[in-house]
Design a protein around this motif. Structure first.
Motif, mmCIF file in Angstrom:
data_model
loop_
_atom_site.group_PDB
_atom_site.id
_atom_site.type_symbol
_atom_site.label_atom_id
_atom_site.label_comp_id
_atom_site.label_asym_id
_atom_site.label_seq_id
_atom_site.Cartn_x
_atom_site.Cartn_y
_atom_site.Cartn_z
ATOM 1 N N PRO A 52 7.151 55.311 76.419
ATOM 2 C CA PRO A 52 6.468 56.468 76.098
ATOM 3 C C PRO A 52 7.890 57.388 75.215
ATOM 4 O O PRO A 52 8.957 57.116 75.384
ATOM 5 N N LEU A 53 7.535 58.032 73.780
ATOM 6 C CA LEU A 53 8.204 59.035 72.777
ATOM 7 C C LEU A 53 8.425 60.455 73.539
ATOM 8 O O LEU A 53 7.648 60.590 74.413
ATOM 9 N N ALA A 54 9.424 60.095 72.794
ATOM 10 C CA ALA A 54 10.174 62.272 74.024
ATOM 11 C C ALA A 54 10.031 63.119 73.064
ATOM 12 O O ALA A 54 11.191 62.182 72.053
ATOM 13 N N TYR A 55 10.339 64.031 73.535
ATOM 14 C CA TYR A 55 11.056 64.883 72.548
ATOM 15 C C TYR A 55 12.182 65.551 73.180
ATOM 16 O O TYR A 55 13.046 65.621 73.991
ATOM 17 N N PHE A 56 13.286 65.698 72.340
ATOM 18 C CA PHE A 56 14.435 66.079 72.666
ATOM 19 C C PHE A 56 15.313 66.764 71.950
ATOM 20 O O PHE A 56 15.166 67.551 70.477
ATOM 21 N N PHE A 112 11.386 65.762 76.804
ATOM 22 C CA PHE A 112 9.842 65.924 76.829
ATOM 23 C C PHE A 112 9.509 65.367 76.330
ATOM 24 O O PHE A 112 8.841 64.710 76.121
ATOM 25 N N PRO A 113 9.383 63.741 77.789
ATOM 26 C CA PRO A 113 8.001 63.007 77.260
ATOM 27 C C PRO A 113 6.725 63.208 76.888
ATOM 28 O O PRO A 113 6.491 64.326 77.473
ATOM 29 N N VAL A 114 5.833 62.257 76.274
ATOM 30 C CA VAL A 114 4.526 62.357 75.832
ATOM 31 C C VAL A 114 3.794 62.326 76.700
ATOM 32 O O VAL A 114 4.093 61.343 78.057
ATOM 33 N N VAL A 115 3.026 63.169 77.377
ATOM 34 C CA VAL A 115 1.982 62.969 78.378
ATOM 35 C C VAL A 115 0.183 63.628 77.814
ATOM 36 O O VAL A 115 -0.477 63.588 78.906
ATOM 37 N N ALA A 116 0.078 64.027 76.331
ATOM 38 C CA ALA A 116 -1.080 64.120 75.721
ATOM 39 C C ALA A 116 -0.964 63.637 74.651
ATOM 40 O O ALA A 116 -0.334 64.755 74.269
ATOM 41 N N SER A 117 -1.768 63.582 73.999
ATOM 42 C CA SER A 117 -1.927 63.615 72.286
ATOM 43 C C SER A 117 -2.617 63.060 71.820
ATOM 44 O O SER A 117 -4.048 62.928 72.323
ATOM 45 N N GLY A 118 -3.472 63.921 70.875
ATOM 46 C CA GLY A 118 -4.919 63.017 69.904
ATOM 47 C C GLY A 118 -4.684 63.123 68.081
ATOM 48 O O GLY A 118 -3.339 63.053 68.670
ATOM 49 N N PRO A 119 -5.303 63.314 67.392
ATOM 50 C CA PRO A 119 -4.921 63.532 66.118
ATOM 51 C C PRO A 119 -4.029 63.850 65.620
ATOM 52 O O PRO A 119 -3.450 63.883 64.202
ATOM 53 N N SER A 120 -4.948 65.445 65.916
ATOM 54 C CA SER A 120 -3.427 66.642 65.846
ATOM 55 C C SER A 120 -2.949 67.661 66.468
ATOM 56 O O SER A 120 -3.244 68.100 66.559
ATOM 57 N N ARG A 121 -2.398 66.694 67.846
ATOM 58 C CA ARG A 121 -1.960 67.095 68.849
ATOM 59 C C ARG A 121 -1.444 66.400 69.382
ATOM 60 O O ARG A 121 -1.436 65.525 70.200
ATOM 61 N N VAL A 128 1.200 67.184 73.520
ATOM 62 C CA VAL A 128 2.135 67.398 74.521
ATOM 63 C C VAL A 128 2.802 67.186 75.039
ATOM 64 O O VAL A 128 2.835 65.784 75.454
ATOM 65 N N PHE A 129 4.543 67.744 75.106
ATOM 66 C CA PHE A 129 5.494 66.832 76.230
ATOM 67 C C PHE A 129 5.418 67.640 76.944
ATOM 68 O O PHE A 129 5.651 68.519 77.493
#
Length: 156
Positions: free
Chosen positions: A78-82, A93-102, A104-105
């Motif tokens: 997964p992608l993560a925010y460093f 902070f790995p991605v735990v949820a996503s949508g077209p314009s949202r 959550v890490f």
């Protein structure tokens, strides 16, 4: 009977852990009384985005270097925010949820603040927030960024 069950299982997909976050790219400016925050994100290139943040408040400047990239080099990672505020070691902070314009890490460590980083785009507004427990209390810090020209400043 098996066919409907397989169809239902196929429709129940989990969150996209490798979302296209191109909607975050650009220069963003938040102007609040006594605080100016600018955040800049590159467009995604080979699943890598680079970000910088500059906060001016009370005669002091704070900064953060960030990147969004795969957690490790495996194809399904997964992608993560460093996040590296002011040169500290990176918090992941790995991605735990996503949508077209949202997106959550969320980091695995329960005792660190923040626990979550959330970005949501609505037109020319980028809402960002960090969430978690600090000193035993739930805390949320929010920013409302407006799309701006590179290096734009808040009115004096």
């Amino acid at each position: 009977m098996l066919t409907p069950l397989l169809l239902a299982a196929a429709l129940q997909t989990g969150p996209d852990l490798r979302p296209d976050l191109g909607w975050m790219a650009g220069y963003w400016l938040s102007c609040e009384p006594g605080r100016e925050v600018s955040e800049t994100w590159t467009d995604p290139r080979l699943e890598l985005m680079l970000g910088t943040s500059l906060t001016v408040r009370g005669g002091r400047a704070g900064w953060e270097l960030s990147r969004i990239a795969p957690v490790d080099p495996t194809p399904a990672a997964p992608l993560a925010y460093f996040a590296q505020p002011e040169g500290q070691p990176a918090a992941v902070f790995p991605v735990v949820a996503s949508g077209p314009s949202r997106v959550v890490f969320e980091q695995a460590a329960d005792d660190d603040f923040p626990k979550r980083v959330v970005y949501e785009r609505d037109g020319d507004i980028l809402n960002a927030r960090i969430e978690g427990v600090l000193d035993g209390q739930e805390r949320i810090i929010r920013w409302r960024f407006h799309k701006a020209e590179l290096n734009a400043r808040c009115p004096s």
